[in-house]
Structure formats: C-alpha cells, structure tokens
Scaffold this active site. Structure first.
Site, PDB file in Angstrom:
ATOM      1  N   ARG A   1       0.827  -1.216   0.000  1.00  0.00           N
ATOM      2  CA  ARG A   1       0.000   0.000   0.000  1.00  0.00           C
ATOM      3  C   ARG A   1       0.861   1.266   0.000  1.00  0.00           C
ATOM      4  NH1 ARG A   1      -2.078  -3.521   3.764  1.00  0.00           N
ATOM      5  NH2 ARG A   1      -4.218  -4.219   3.473  1.00  0.00           N
TER       6      ARG A   1
ATOM      7  N   SER B   1       9.678   2.448   7.551  1.00  0.00           N
ATOM      8  CA  SER B   1       8.900   1.238   7.836  1.00  0.00           C
ATOM      9  C   SER B   1       9.102   0.768   9.279  1.00  0.00           C
ATOM     10  CB  SER B   1       9.254   0.148   6.829  1.00  0.00           C
ATOM     11  OG  SER B   1       8.262  -0.834   6.865  1.00  0.00           O
ATOM     12  N   ARG B   2      10.161   0.045   9.540  1.00  0.00           N
ATOM     13  CA  ARG B   2      10.468  -0.356  10.923  1.00  0.00           C
ATOM     14  C   ARG B   2      11.990  -0.328  11.086  1.00  0.00           C
ATOM     15  NH1 ARG B   2       6.066   0.694  11.870  1.00  0.00           N
ATOM     16  NH2 ARG B   2       4.405  -0.540  12.811  1.00  0.00           N
TER      17      ARG B   2
ATOM     18  N   ASP C   1      12.808   7.470   9.761  1.00  0.00           N
ATOM     19  CA  ASP C   1      11.660   7.809  10.602  1.00  0.00           C
ATOM     20  C   ASP C   1      11.513   6.785  11.720  1.00  0.00           C
ATOM     21  OD1 ASP C   1       9.307   9.402  11.199  1.00  0.00           O
ATOM     22  OD2 ASP C   1       8.152   7.630  10.595  1.00  0.00           O
TER      23      ASP C   1
ATOM     24  N   GLU D   1      13.998   2.221  19.115  1.00  0.00           N
ATOM     25  CA  GLU D   1      13.266   3.464  19.384  1.00  0.00           C
ATOM     26  C   GLU D   1      12.347   3.396  20.602  1.00  0.00           C
ATOM     27  OE1 GLU D   1      11.169   3.582  15.543  1.00  0.00           O
ATOM     28  OE2 GLU D   1       9.281   3.484  16.633  1.00  0.00           O
TER      29      GLU D   1
ATOM     30  N   HIS E   1       9.362   8.634  14.269  1.00  0.00           N
ATOM     31  CA  HIS E   1       8.211   7.797  13.895  1.00  0.00           C
ATOM     32  C   HIS E   1       6.957   8.659  13.705  1.00  0.00           C
ATOM     33  CE1 HIS E   1       6.942   3.341  14.032  1.00  0.00           C
ATOM     34  NE2 HIS E   1       6.071   4.021  13.309  1.00  0.00           N
TER      35      HIS E   1
ATOM     36  N   ALA F   1       5.840   9.476  10.445  1.00  0.00           N
ATOM     37  CA  ALA F   1       5.367   9.430   9.061  1.00  0.00           C
ATOM     38  C   ALA F   1       3.843   9.309   8.986  1.00  0.00           C
ATOM     39  CB  ALA F   1       6.033   8.272   8.315  1.00  0.00           C
ATOM     40  N   PHE F   2       3.245   8.683   9.987  1.00  0.00           N
ATOM     41  CA  PHE F   2       1.781   8.477   9.965  1.00  0.00           C
ATOM     42  C   PHE F   2       1.018   9.738  10.361  1.00  0.00           C
ATOM     43  CE2 PHE F   2       0.469   8.615  14.423  1.00  0.00           C
ATOM     44  CZ  PHE F   2       1.716   8.676  15.038  1.00  0.00           C
TER      45      PHE F   2
HETATM   46  P1  NAD Z   1       1.563  -3.768   2.949  1.00  0.00           P
HETATM   47  O1  NAD Z   1       1.310  -5.066   3.624  1.00  0.00           O
HETATM   48  O2  NAD Z   1       0.487  -3.148   2.134  1.00  0.00           O
HETATM   49  O3  NAD Z   1       2.865  -3.891   2.002  1.00  0.00           O
HETATM   50  C1  NAD Z   1       4.010  -4.573   2.384  1.00  0.00           C
HETATM   51  C2  NAD Z   1       4.589  -5.215   1.146  1.00  0.00           C
HETATM   52  O4  NAD Z   1       5.789  -5.904   1.532  1.00  0.00           O
HETATM   53  C3  NAD Z   1       3.676  -6.265   0.510  1.00  0.00           C
HETATM   54  O5  NAD Z   1       3.538  -5.995  -0.859  1.00  0.00           O
HETATM   55  C4  NAD Z   1       4.379  -7.604   0.769  1.00  0.00           C
HETATM   56  O6  NAD Z   1       4.203  -8.521  -0.284  1.00  0.00           O
HETATM   57  C5  NAD Z   1       5.826  -7.168   0.872  1.00  0.00           C
HETATM   58  N1  NAD Z   1       6.638  -8.071   1.682  1.00  0.00           N
HETATM   59  C6  NAD Z   1       6.418  -8.513   2.936  1.00  0.00           C
HETATM   60  N2  NAD Z   1       7.418  -9.303   3.356  1.00  0.00           N
HETATM   61  C7  NAD Z   1       8.304  -9.370   2.329  1.00  0.00           C
HETATM   62  C8  NAD Z   1       9.553 -10.042   2.146  1.00  0.00           C
HETATM   63  N3  NAD Z   1      10.083 -10.802   3.106  1.00  0.00           N
HETATM   64  N4  NAD Z   1      10.172  -9.898   0.958  1.00  0.00           N
HETATM   65  C9  NAD Z   1       9.622  -9.133  -0.025  1.00  0.00           C
HETATM   66  N5  NAD Z   1       8.463  -8.473   0.088  1.00  0.00           N
HETATM   67  C10 NAD Z   1       7.818  -8.589   1.259  1.00  0.00           C
HETATM   68  O7  NAD Z   1       2.053  -2.777   4.104  1.00  0.00           O
HETATM   69  P2  NAD Z   1       2.059  -1.184   4.048  1.00  0.00           P
HETATM   70  O8  NAD Z   1       0.745  -0.674   4.489  1.00  0.00           O
HETATM   71  O9  NAD Z   1       2.611  -0.730   2.744  1.00  0.00           O
HETATM   72  O10 NAD Z   1       3.075  -0.869   5.223  1.00  0.00           O
HETATM   73  C11 NAD Z   1       4.443  -1.229   5.127  1.00  0.00           C
HETATM   74  C12 NAD Z   1       5.088  -1.015   6.468  1.00  0.00           C
HETATM   75  O11 NAD Z   1       5.171   0.377   6.768  1.00  0.00           O
HETATM   76  C13 NAD Z   1       4.290  -1.569   7.666  1.00  0.00           C
HETATM   77  O12 NAD Z   1       4.542  -2.947   7.858  1.00  0.00           O
HETATM   78  C14 NAD Z   1       4.832  -0.763   8.815  1.00  0.00           C
HETATM   79  O13 NAD Z   1       5.942  -1.430   9.367  1.00  0.00           O
HETATM   80  C15 NAD Z   1       5.309   0.524   8.171  1.00  0.00           C
HETATM   81  N6  NAD Z   1       4.545   1.696   8.600  1.00  0.00           N
HETATM   82  C16 NAD Z   1       5.214   2.748   9.143  1.00  0.00           C
HETATM   83  C17 NAD Z   1       4.530   3.866   9.555  1.00  0.00           C
HETATM   84  C18 NAD Z   1       5.243   5.071  10.135  1.00  0.00           C
HETATM   85  O14 NAD Z   1       4.586   5.940  10.709  1.00  0.00           O
HETATM   86  N7  NAD Z   1       6.556   5.186   9.987  1.00  0.00           N
HETATM   87  C19 NAD Z   1       3.135   3.912   9.427  1.00  0.00           C
HETATM   88  C20 NAD Z   1       2.487   2.825   8.845  1.00  0.00           C
HETATM   89  C21 NAD Z   1       3.186   1.721   8.428  1.00  0.00           C
END
Ligand code: NAD
Length: 338
Positions: A154, A234-235, A259, A264, A296, A298-299
């Site tokens: 997403r 992401s994380r 971020d 953290e 952290h 970004a959201f």
């Molecule tokens: P999502 O599930 O829509 O997309 C993650 C993608 O990663 C998927 O397409 C999946 O197929 C792929 N994936 C998972 N494991 C994999 C691997 N081992 N190898 C290759 N591809 C792999 O998730 P999203 O909504 O896009 O969110 C992604 C991440 O962003 C979340 O898991 C979260 O950790 C992070 N996030 C951070 C914040 C922030 O404020 N910084 C806010 C929301 C989400």
C-alpha cells in the site's frame, strides 16, 4: 465498551474523542507504554488499544488476560510488537488498522529524500544564523535517478507513484510482484541484490518480519552504489544501525533518512530534552550532518489520525456485537509468499 488506551498523546486523545461521538465507548487515556509491567493498568477493561512501541509479549498478554481483557486493538498497521501465537493461545483476538493513509507515510518518505538531498535541514539552520553561504549544500536532480522501492504494498506503491512524478526510474522488490503496477508506472521488478546494485535511492516499505530483519546489513550496504541515499519509514530493525554508521563514516552512503530506529522504544514519542541520551548508536546517528531522523511521525497527518481512530473504534464495536472481525491478525497469516 471500556477501552484502556496505552501510550497516548494529545493528538491521539483529540482524534479518538472526536471519532468516539459515533461509537460511545468508554475511553481511558493512559500515558505509559503497554508492557508486562504496565499491563495491570488495563484491569477491568475488556479492550486495550496499543501503539507501535508497546510490547505485547507473552507476559504482557497473560497479565492483560488475567485483568479481564478480551480484545487487543492495535491502532497501527504493523503488528511486529505482538506475540500473535501467544495471543491466540490465550484466546485474545488481535485487530489492527491495515490501511489508514498510505499517502501520509509515502509522502513523509519522499519528504526525507527531498530534505536530505537538498540539505534543507542544514540550510534552514544556517539562514537562521544569518549564514547565507551555499557551500556544502549541493544536491542532485531527482529526475532520471533510479529509486529502489523495497516492498510495493500500500505505502510502497504510493511512494513509487510520487517518485515517478519526479521523472525517476523505478525498480521494485516484493515477494508478491504486482505486474499491473509495474506496467502502470514503468517499474521493473528485480531481485534485492540487483535493486541495491542499481539504485541511487533505496526506500524501505516492507514490514518487519524474521525474513526482513536487517535486510540492509553491512553486505547490502557494501553492494549499493557509492553515494546512495537510504530511507526507512517502515520499521527500524530493517536496518543494521551499526553497519549504517560504518557506511556513513566511510562516505559510501551519502545520506540516511530515518523515521524509525531499531531501539526506538522508550525514546521516540518522548520529550527527553534536558536528559542525557543513553543510546550511543542513536547519538552517533544524530551526529551526522547527512542523517535526518524523525521520531516515527510518518503516519502523523490529520487524515491518518482520523482514520486510525475510526477503524480502531469500529473494530472494537464489531467485537462487542459479536460480528466477524475483518481486521483480525492471525498468527498463521504472518506474511509468507503467496
Ligand atoms: P503492505 O502489507 O500493504 O505492504 C508490504 C509489502 O511488503 C507487501 O507488498 C508484501 O508482499 C511485501 N513483503 C512482505 N514481506 C516481504 C519479504 N520478506 N520480501 C519481499 N516483500 C515482502 O504494508 P504497508 O501498508 O505498505 O506498510 C508497510 C510497512 O510500513 C508496515 O509494515 C509498517 O511497518 C510501516 N509503517 C510505518 C509507519 C510510520 O509511521 N513510519 C506507518 C504505517 C506503516
């Protein structure tokens, strides 16, 4: 339903109180993070609501269960901080907010790239001191550069679209490649080593799982182009921070926009100004002029906060009414290739 809301700040309270007008739950706003030590604060609350730096391990979940909690409602998309297998054994369903604003996070990732590349943080500090010199502020055109998007879910796909708008060439890596997206954006899926080898900018958008832990380690950094920019919204534990420090010191990595940070918990979301920062790795990262760290956030947009509150409260209402939990996270579903 009575909900114990952990690790809450003013912006959470405002968003949840506004959304709760429609739901009528009883919200207890608590400042501490949810851990095994603080779990007893939820005693008498059938639902707890937790955020990303809480620690829902077996001990914490057992304490919640003993206090009468029956539902864990995460107000996040990520769920790497929950022992899902333990929750399942204890009969505690876990729900989350799978999508609240991919734009918020993707736009922040791009903001980090722009600020890092054009050195906006340094320029801002300079002109406030009436130093109008431009020495050391040279960036590069994003147009024509190669961006490697690791994880085209997403958030990653929104980031890819924005980078496409800058005229970047797009590489993607995902174990579930989306050929429709590839065709739409002219994005080429490649294996991770190839992405690292070719990208001028690497942006991380995979979740944290055992497979992605330290996906950027010393070897990955060494395989990247000299002068690469690395961005992580992401994380934290996707990057080996110590290896990143070495690559920044050698100059191989030209900048990092972070971020998230692997240690953290207990630092981000807190005002520690006036205290001595105990984390030497974070302190070293903060000492680089070419590292930009946000805590952290970004959201953190109005739209995302409103959606998080709305979906979290709807998840809890569905549980209260015995309806199917469409946003339940189950241990056996933890990401694996399709
Ligand atoms: P999502 O599930 O829509 O997309 C993650 C993608 O990663 C998927 O397409 C999946 O197929 C792929 N994936 C998972 N494991 C994999 C691997 N081992 N190898 C290759 N591809 C792999 O998730 P999203 O909504 O896009 O969110 C992604 C991440 O962003 C979340 O898991 C979260 O950790 C992070 N996030 C951070 C914040 C922030 O404020 N910084 C806010 C929301 C989400």
């Amino acid at each position: 339903m009575k909900i114990a809301m952990f690790d809450t700040h003013r912006y959470d309270r405002e968003a949840f109180e506004e959304a709760n007008v429609r739901f009528g739950h009883e919200l207890s706003f608590l400042e501490p993070r949810l851990t095994k030590e603080t779990a007893t604060l939820a005693s008498g609350h059938p639902a707890v609501c937790s955020f990303v730096n809480d620690k829902l391990d077996l001990d914490a979940l057992q304490a919640l269960r003993a206090g009468g909690t029956r539902l864990v409602a995460l107000r996040s998309a990520g769920y790497n901080h929950v022992d899902l297998a333990a929750a399942a054994r204890l009969g505690l369903p876990v729900v989350r907010v799978p999508e609240y604003s991919p734009y918020a996070v993707a736009e922040h990732a791009v903001a980090l790239v722009l600020a890092l590349n054009r050195k906006i943080h340094r320029a801002h500090a300079r002109v406030r001191e009436w130093n109008f010199s431009l020495d050391g502020l040279v960036g590069f055109d994003l147009h024509g550069k190669t961006v490697g998007v690791v994880g085209t879910g997403r958030i990653g796909r929104v980031a890819a679209r924005i980078f496409q708008g800058f005229g970047c060439r797009l590489l993607g890596y995902d174990f579930r490649p989306d050929q429709g997206l590839a065709a739409e954006l002219g994005l080429t899926y490649v294996e991770l080593p190839e992405l690292f080898r070719q990208a001028d900018i690497v942006s991380l958008h995979v979740p944290l799982t055992p497979a992605t832990h330290h996906v950027i380690d010393a070897a990955a950094l060494a395989s990247m182009k000299p002068g690469v920019l690395v961005v992580n919204t992401s994380r934290g534990a996707l990057i080996d921070s110590r290896a990143l420090i070495k690559a920044l010191k050698s100059g191989h990595v030209a900048g990092a926009g972070l971020d998230v940070y692997e240690e953290e918990e207990g630092i981000f979301f807190q005002d520690l100004s006036g205290k001595v920062l105990q984390d030497d790795v974070l302190a070293r990262l903060l000492s680089f002029p070419n590292v930009l760290i946000t805590a952290h956030q970004a959201f953190l947009t109005k739209e995302a906060l409103a959606n998080i509150a709305q979906v979290t409260l709807a998840n809890i209402s569905a549980f209260e009414k015995g309806q199917p939990l469409e946003n339940e996270v189950r241990a056996e579903e933890v990401l694996r290739p399709r």
